[in-house]
Design a protein around this motif. Sequence first.
Motif, short mmCIF file in Angstrom:
data_model
loop_
_atom_site.label_atom_id
_atom_site.label_comp_id
_atom_site.label_asym_id
_atom_site.label_seq_id
_atom_site.Cartn_x
_atom_site.Cartn_y
_atom_site.Cartn_z
N PRO A 124 -4.37 -1.81 -1.66
CA PRO A 124 -4.47 -0.79 -2.72
C PRO A 124 -3.13 -0.18 -3.12
CG PRO A 124 -6.12 -0.40 -1.01
CD PRO A 124 -5.14 -1.41 -0.46
N LEU A 153 -11.46 -6.53 -2.48
CA LEU A 153 -10.53 -5.41 -2.64
C LEU A 153 -9.41 -5.81 -3.63
CD1 LEU A 153 -9.80 -2.55 -1.76
CD2 LEU A 153 -8.55 -3.55 0.20
N CYS A 157 -8.67 -3.93 -7.15
CA CYS A 157 -7.36 -3.32 -7.39
C CYS A 157 -6.63 -4.00 -8.55
CB CYS A 157 -6.49 -3.39 -6.13
SG CYS A 157 -7.14 -2.41 -4.77
#
Length: 214
Positions: A124, A153, A157
């Motif tokens: 992130p 993820l 992101c």
Amino acid sequence: TRSTRPQRLLKAVQKHATRGDPQSVISAIDHFCRHSEWAMNVGDEKGSILDSVVSELNPEKVLELGTYCGYSTVRIARLLPPGARLITLEFNADYAAIARQVIAWAGLEDKVQLVEGASEDWIPRMKEHFGIETFDFVFLDHWKDRYLPDTKLMEDCGLLRKGTVLLADNVICPGVPDYLEYVRNGLFYKSCYFKSHLEYTKAEDGLEKSVFLG
Ligand SMILES: Cc1ncnc2c1ncn2[C@@H]1O[C@H](/C=C/CNC(=O)c2cc(-c3ccc(F)cc3)cc(O)c2O)C[C@H]1O
Ligand SMILES: [Mg+2]
């Protein structure tokens, strides 16, 4: 106290490989793992497949999940064009310390940024911390139960773009069934399997190459 296997692997590199010569570092590690002590590097057979995928892609921005001793880091970085960058994540401080020295012995420290920490904490932060827009190539070789959550993820992101290539190690042994199901049967990837063998053994293993469809 007794040394660790990664420490003994590093000693083998420093003894048998030539400073600044990545191929000699790769050969020294493969010789050590084949003739002295098995270690979980991607190895020479799957490594050749990794080489061909990287060479064909000529990526500018590369992410590696799970550095370990830096074997695949060296394999990838030696093929990158000038100006290209490889970020590799490793949360075990002992492994990271060994990998930094292996990467330095190969003379590739200018192309590689080794980040000590967990993938879920750093994925992130790629944009604001490293100025990364999207990655061209991602090599997954960390804990096998992290492949799928980290892939989702990276999607969330915005780190993947149309055409980003994910290459995953160990899709047969130890195996990553949830990840395979997602990239093969989901709607977001075009995926193909490169059959090979578990590093330094005759057991079947392979790499899964998955192109993000955006
Ligand atoms: C979430 C996360 N973030 C950052 N670093 C992470 C992380 N998860 C693991 N790591 C780091 O990557 C490395 C972990 C790699 C996990 N790889 C493995 O467990 C692995 C295991 C085998 C294997 C096969 C058959 C057997 F009989 C025995 C072992 C073969 C391989 O090629 C492997 O990559 C080291 C660890 O500190
Ligand atoms: Mg592996």
